[in-house]
Motif scaffolding. Structure first.
Motif: not given
Ligand SMILES: Nc1nc2c(c(=O)[nH]1)N[C@H]1C(S)=C(S)[C@@H](COP(=O)(O)OP(=O)(O)OC[C@H]3O[C@@H](n4cnc5c(=O)[nH]c(N)nc54)[C@H](O)[C@@H]3O)O[C@H]1N2
Ligand SMILES: Nc1nc2c(c(=O)[nH]1)N[C@H]1C(S)=C(S)[C@@H](COP(=O)(O)OP(=O)(O)OC[C@H]3O[C@@H](n4cnc5c(=O)[nH]c(N)nc54)[C@H](O)[C@@H]3O)O[C@H]1N2
Ligand SMILES: [Mo]
Length: 780
Positions: A24, A48-49, A51, A191, A230, A655, A657, A662
């Motif tokens: 991400n 949990p995964r 990744t 995040a 974003q 989550y 990819i 979004q």
């Molecule tokens: N390609 C791409 N990039 C993006 C986005 C997109 O939609 N696509 N969105 C953007 C936005 S707005 C945001 S907010 C960010 C978000 O960025 P991230 O927070 O990295 O996004 P997610 O994949 O929603 O969640 C991250 C990880 O949290 C893990 N997770 C779930 N529950 C728990 C838990 O209880 N504990 C722990 N330690 N991990 C947990 C999930 O398995 C997942 O791998 O990304 C940004 N970047």
């Protein structure tokens, strides 16, 4: 972020927790890899995964969704019990030595409430000064209370709660706590896997406590690094996208607490710390809003500011009002809540109660087309929908602010097609039309509209807006150099004190740039402008010991030499006085001036984080009989699956990819991207697939008390059952980038997520709830 992307090169250990940075935030990996290659830094991934980040990490630790507080508590306890914490730092730069009132107690998951201690847990002398024990030995001092609270989180207990094997926990604890060495830097990146929980704010607090204990705040390569979402989400939060703050993180005026300007200033201005300047910031903001019309005589038009009432104005609260028919119309601006909100099928129903909706977007997204959702009869919906086509980011000029607080100017590359206009032009035209309507027809309370200081040219020019945000002298019109020059007497105006000076600075529009020497440790202060004051690492006084000697001489941010402070960053303290001057505190934004191991009354759910289960959980809370955060608003208690539910036996977690963004509007209309990931799917383990007799690619229905939807399955090794309290729990990974609009369509996964939010921020609990899945014949 307290630090920033390129500063990652200085970290010794990274902990990616609740974040999938490789997927991400791919560019972060450039700096993580640099630190790994050049100085042997280690990358830990807690998820949990397995990744894409986990796949390349040095250490991977599995975790049950919703148990970060317990996981981090395990590390905090490990640091305390084995004395890995950075003692000198803790003594001097945190509130470890503060004495807490005798009345403070913690029992069965509940803390003494702030009311029971008159709104302040600290013991104070008759002059209001906090009483301390510099030796950290008094049983009522923060340090001893912290130890007491956290000794309950030994590795066995934490392993039982989180499902993370004890060996992995120990490896993470040992590796990360090695950064408690004074010259080492540990970096925690997080995040949505930290924030999207009913106890999300306390998860973040847990990170802050760990970083303070290990001396990782305010140093190069350290920090609490929220990787923002974003591209301009940092900028929009700075500018008041959230309902409870106005520009520059000031509190939104409340009708009850601050009916008058005097009340606001009195209540919102602490006696010490940099927020002492609140009256200057708010007055300058009001001068920017209402210009010459704002005078001392009319309290700078404070009465014109909309005020919060007793109603909940968060996303969930707002939609609840809509459900009850209390909202007439909605402007949905670059937002797609028909796909992104919690329990979206219900939310789309509520939209049907609106008289009108305006969608300002680059596509006709699912929200604008809520009346076209599958199963909906458009004949039965009376809402009138207006679609205003917006220009894309490359079709307009303006600034964006990134996770590292850099404000960068972007030029326009091409003109927008057809009638599409930039968001600025659209808001300018809306305002001008509303104003002329008021002029013609008067209307209720016209003064705030008619007297707004709004003159950005024809068409509205982003540079003029930038100058107003930057701030100017209201008498001479001259731009203000930085926020230390703001005044509370109406002689200055500035749309956002934090951005004060940015226009003058390097990455302001090109004509305004000034050259700065590239210095020191590769922070590149010459590139872009980082708020506040172009400071790259916040709280950087902490980078040197109390005498001013840098903890790590190889990456000094600030240090005292030959009777003078030297710096490689814009100092976060007064460099005119020597290190021993007590007026100089390391955490200048806090009234105490020292980092909060004990949160005092800042958060509603208590001064120390405590493990609570998510709202929906397969297990009982083994730490107390308080099952989930007792301070959340339960909007829809009837929509909750019970503990250890037979009907909903699996943990659902959602989550992102890399291939999609979004709600997918921008990626499901882009063949290069949707051809790589065309269809919605859920991820399940091999063991769950075997149990349910599902083979690769077959479809399932995902079911929760909120609704259901269909998706393909991806049977993978990335998701594995997790062993919790002697039980094997299965997880279902939900991808949520699809909807019924755009070129590549799919179900809306959020139809099943719960409308429950964090007790402090109300961010929905998207990452841990319960579900069932059932095999279906392909899309029957
Ligand atoms: N390609 C791409 N990039 C993006 C986005 C997109 O939609 N696509 N969105 C953007 C936005 S707005 C945001 S907010 C960010 C978000 O960025 P991230 O927070 O990295 O996004 P997610 O994949 O929603 O969640 C991250 C990880 O949290 C893990 N997770 C779930 N529950 C728990 C838990 O209880 N504990 C722990 N330690 N991990 C947990 C999930 O398995 C997942 O791998 O990304 C940004 N970047
Ligand atoms: N289950 C689940 N749900 C989640 C999350 C999760 O992890 N799990 N994450 C949550 C998070 S962190 C976020 S940030 C939200 C995101 O939720 P939203 O903000 O609702 O989702 P986006 O797809 O980013 O919607 C942005 C809209 O803006 C439009 N747009 C793009 N550029 C422009 C522009 O320049 N001008 C205008 N006017 N429009 C434009 C796009 O076409 C799109 O329709 O989703 C949340 N929902
Ligand atoms: Mo986000």
């Amino acid at each position: 972020m307290t630090n920033h992307w390129i500063d990652y090169q200085h970290s010794d250990v990274f902990m990616n927790i609740g974040l999938n940075t490789a997927e991400n935030h791919p560019v972060s990996m450039k700096w993580i890899d640099k630190a790994r290659q050049e100085k042997g830094a280690k990358l830990i991934c807690v998820d949990p995964r397995i990744t894409r980040t986990a796949a390349v990490a040095d250490i991977y630790a599995p975790i049950r969704p919703g148990t970060n507080t317990a996981f981090l508590a395990g590390l905090i306890n490990y640091a305390l019990a084995n004395e890995y914490y950075h003692e000198e730092y803790v003594k001097h730069y945190t509130n470890a030595s503060y004495l807490i009132k005798e009345e403070f107690s913690f029992e069965d998951g509940m803390f003494t409430s702030p009311e029971e201690v008159n709104g302040d847990y600290y013991q104070r002398n008759e002059n209001g000064e906090i009483i301390t024990d510099p030796d950290l030995e008094d049983p009522n001092c923060v340090f001893q209370l912290l130890k007491d609270h956290y000794q309950r989180y030994d590795l066995d207990t934490v392993s039982e709660i989180t499902g993370c094997p004890k060996d992995s926990l120990k490896e993470v604890a040992k590796t990360f706590c090695s950064t408690g060495e004074p010259a080492k830097a540990g970096n925690i990146m997080y995040a949505m896997g930290i924030t999207q929980f009913t106890h999300g704010a306390q998860n973040v607090r847990s990170i802050a406590i760990l970083q303070l204990l290990l001396g990782n705040m305010g140093i190069a390569g350290g920090g609490v690094n929220a990787q923002r979402g974003q591209s301009n989400v940092q900028g929009s939060t700075d500018m008041a996208m959230l309902y409870h703050i106005i520009p520059g993180y000031m509190g939104t005026p409340s009708a009850q607490l601050h009916p008058t300007f005097e009340d606001y200033k009195e209540q919102e201005t602490p006696d010490s710390g940099y927020w002492e300047n609140t009256p200057k910031f708010i007055t300058s903001m009001l001068k920017a809003f209402w210009g010459d019309y704002a005078t001392a005589g009319n309290d700078y038009c404070y009465d014109f500011m909309p005020k919060l009432d007793e109603k909940d104005r968060s996303h969930i609260g707002m939609f609840r009002e809509m459900a009850e028919g209390n909202v007439e119309g909605m402007i949905c601006w670059a937002d797609n809540p028909a796909v992104s909100g919690p329990s979206t099928a219900h939310k789309r129903d509520y939209m049907g109660k609106l008289k009108w909706m305006v969608s300002i977007d680059i596509f006709e997204n699912e929200t604008a087309a809520f009346w076209k959702a599958p199963g909906v009869d458009p004949e039965e919906i009376d809402t009138e929908v207006f679609l205003l086509p917006a220009a894309l980011h490359v079709e307009r000029e303006g600034s964006i602010s990134n996770s590292g607080r850099w404000i960068q100017w972007r030029n326009k590359a091409v003109n927008p097609p057809g009638e599409a206009k930039s968001d600025l032009e659209i808001v300018d035209l809306i305002y001008k039309n509303i104003k002329s309507k008021y002029e013609a027809e008067n209307g209720v309370f016209p003064e705030p509209i008619l007297n707004l200081n709004w003159d950005y040219g024809e068409p509205a020019d982003p540079e003029t807006v930038a100058k107003e945000i930057n701030g100017f002298n209201t008498i001479t019109g001259e731009l203000i150099e930085n926020f230390t020059h703001l005044q509370s007497n109406g002689s200055t105006a500035s749309g956002n004190w934090l951005y004060c000076g940015y226009y003058n600075d390097h990455n302001a529009p090109p004509t305004k740039r000034r050259h700065r020497e590239v210095q020191g440790i590769g922070l590149h202060p010459d590139w872009s402008f980082a708020w506040p004051l172009n400071r790259r690492v916040i709280y950087n006084r902490c980078a040197a010991d109390p005498k001013g000697k840098p903890w790590n001489p190889e990456t000094p941010l600030v240090w005292y030499e030959n009777g003078q402070w030297k710096t490689n960053d814009v100092p976060d303290f007064n460099t005119d006085v020597p290190p021993e001057d007590t007026a100089n505190t390391p955490f200048i934004m806090l009234p105490e001036g020292q980092g909060r191991l004990f949160g005092n009354v800042a958060l509603v759910d208590g001064p120390f984080p405590e493990h609570y289960e998510p709202w929906e959980s397969p297990v009982e809370n083994i730490m107390s009989s308080t099952q989930f955060n007792p301070h959340v608003t339960e909007w829809y208690p009837d929509q909750r699956a019970e503990i250890d539910s037979e009907e909903y036996p699996y943990i659902a977690t959602s989550y992102r990819i890399t291939e999609h963004y979004q709600t997918g509007m921008m990626t499901r209309n882009m063949p290069w991207l949707y051809e790589t990931m065309p269809d919605i799917f859920v991820e399940i383990s091999k063991s769950l697939a075997d149990k349910l007799g599902i083979t690769k690619g077959e479809s399932v229905e995902v079911i929760t008390p909120r609704g259901k939807y269909q998706a393909g399955t991806c049977i993978t090794n990335r998701i594995r059952p997790i062993q919790v309290n002697g039980r094997k729990l299965e997880m279902v990974g939900l991808l949520w980038h699809w909807g019924y609009q755009g070129a590549a369509k799919g179900a809306v996964a959020n139809d099943v997520s719960p409308s429950i939010g964090d007790a402090n921020t109300t961010i929905p609990e998207y990452k841990a709830f319960l579900c069932n899945i059932r095999k279906v014949n392909n899309y029957d």
